[in-house]
Design an enzyme around this catalytic site. Structure first.
Site, PDB file in Angstrom:
ATOM      1  N   HIS A  90       0.826  -1.214   0.000  1.00  0.00           N
ATOM      2  CA  HIS A  90       0.000   0.000   0.000  1.00  0.00           C
ATOM      3  C   HIS A  90       0.855   1.257   0.000  1.00  0.00           C
ATOM      4  O   HIS A  90       0.538   2.239  -0.683  1.00  0.00           O
ATOM      5  CB  HIS A  90      -0.941  -0.005   1.198  1.00  0.00           C
ATOM      6  CG  HIS A  90      -2.023  -1.031   1.096  1.00  0.00           C
ATOM      7  ND1 HIS A  90      -3.022  -1.173   2.037  1.00  0.00           N
ATOM      8  CD2 HIS A  90      -2.282  -1.973   0.147  1.00  0.00           C
ATOM      9  CE1 HIS A  90      -3.839  -2.145   1.681  1.00  0.00           C
ATOM     10  NE2 HIS A  90      -3.402  -2.650   0.543  1.00  0.00           N
ATOM     11  N   ASP A 145      -7.382  -6.141  -1.582  1.00  0.00           N
ATOM     12  CA  ASP A 145      -6.446  -5.208  -0.986  1.00  0.00           C
ATOM     13  C   ASP A 145      -5.626  -4.577  -2.099  1.00  0.00           C
ATOM     14  O   ASP A 145      -5.923  -4.754  -3.279  1.00  0.00           O
ATOM     15  CB  ASP A 145      -5.549  -5.889   0.064  1.00  0.00           C
ATOM     16  CG  ASP A 145      -4.678  -7.006  -0.527  1.00  0.00           C
ATOM     17  OD1 ASP A 145      -4.649  -7.173  -1.754  1.00  0.00           O
ATOM     18  OD2 ASP A 145      -4.015  -7.713   0.261  1.00  0.00           O
TER      19      ASP A 145
END
Length: 263
Positions: A90, A145
């Site tokens: 991320h 995700d």
């Protein structure tokens, strides 16, 4: 244990190439690879000499997603492991998305799960003819995700995003292009040549202006019209007094090709 980096990087003429380097594992994402990606992104954002980026995978796959074989058997171990992987990936995606230099995904073979997410986070996406695209998460009882729930609806719309995420339909390269998931399909043999040609062209462009384009597009689904237009006004005004902006205007008036330096 091999000391070879899990992510390889090379640089040439303002282009940074990033290669996921776990080919024996389908370039699956583990905490170590994720940490290397995050560190590369940390270096990229402050390096104005990088004016375009290519991301690809070593071997026969772009990225098979999270390394399920490394998940701990206990729920607490798996929980911590996934937070470690997602934390690095991320951070990488956030920084690369917000940096000025355009990012090109050169997708070879399968892009699944986190690899699918990583691929579609690119600003421009080239898919080899043999490439395939699979969201995959719910096949393993998991949920998305690595940004796919943000990028995918923007690329293909809510209905198609729901279909891909809930049914795990595999898209071929041609289907992915038809759906607007990727920009272009190229032959397997030509994938990296085409990616390098595109990156080389972008690396000669007005890098700061590219960054403004990236941010405007990223914010356009959440800003109101007047807010978006204010950002546009500020962006174009700032670009006009930049070195590349002044060069671009002068070149237009003088009927010549501009020479941009990324400043």
């Amino acid at each position: 244990m091999s000391s070879e980096p899990l992510v390889l990087t090379t640089r040439h003429d303002g282009v940074l190439e990033i290669t996921l380097n776990r080919p024996a594992s389908g370039n699956a994402l583990n905490p170590e690879l994720a940490a290397e990606l995050a560190e590369i992104a940390n270096r990229c954002v402050g390096d104005t000499s990088i004016r375009a980026v290519i991301v690809t995978g070593a071997g026969r796959m772009f990225c098979a997603g999270g390394d399920l074989s490394s998940f701990a058997s206990g729920s607490h171990g798996t929980h911590a492991l996934l937070l470690s992987i997602t934390g690095g990936v991320h951070a990488y995606i956030s920084r690369m998305t917000r940096m000025n230099a355009p990012v090109i995904s050169a997708v070879n073979g399968m892009a699944a799960g986190g690899g699918f997410s990583l691929a579609i986070s690119g600003d421009l996406i080239l898919g080899a003819e043999s490439s395939k695209y699979l969201v995959a998460y719910t096949n393993a009882g998991l949920s998305p995700d690595a940004s796919s729930s943000w990028f995918l609806p923007r690329l293909v719309g809510h209905a198609r995003a729901s279909e891909l995420m809930l049914t795990n339909r595999i898209l071929s390269a041609e289907e992915a292009c038809d759906w607007g998931l990727i920009n272009r399909v190229v032959s397997d043999a030509d994938l990296m040549d085409e990616a390098r040609k595109l990156a080389g062209s972008l690396a000669k462009g007005p890098t700061r202006s590219f960054g403004t384009v990236k941010r405007l597009l990223a914010d356009s689904f959440t800003n109101g019209l007047e807010t978006q237009m204010e950002h546009e006004a500020r962006g174009v005004a700032e670009a006009s007094v930049s070195r590349d902006g002044r060069e671009g205007v002068s070149a237009f008036l003088e009927k010549r090709k501009p020479t941009f330096v990324g400043e």
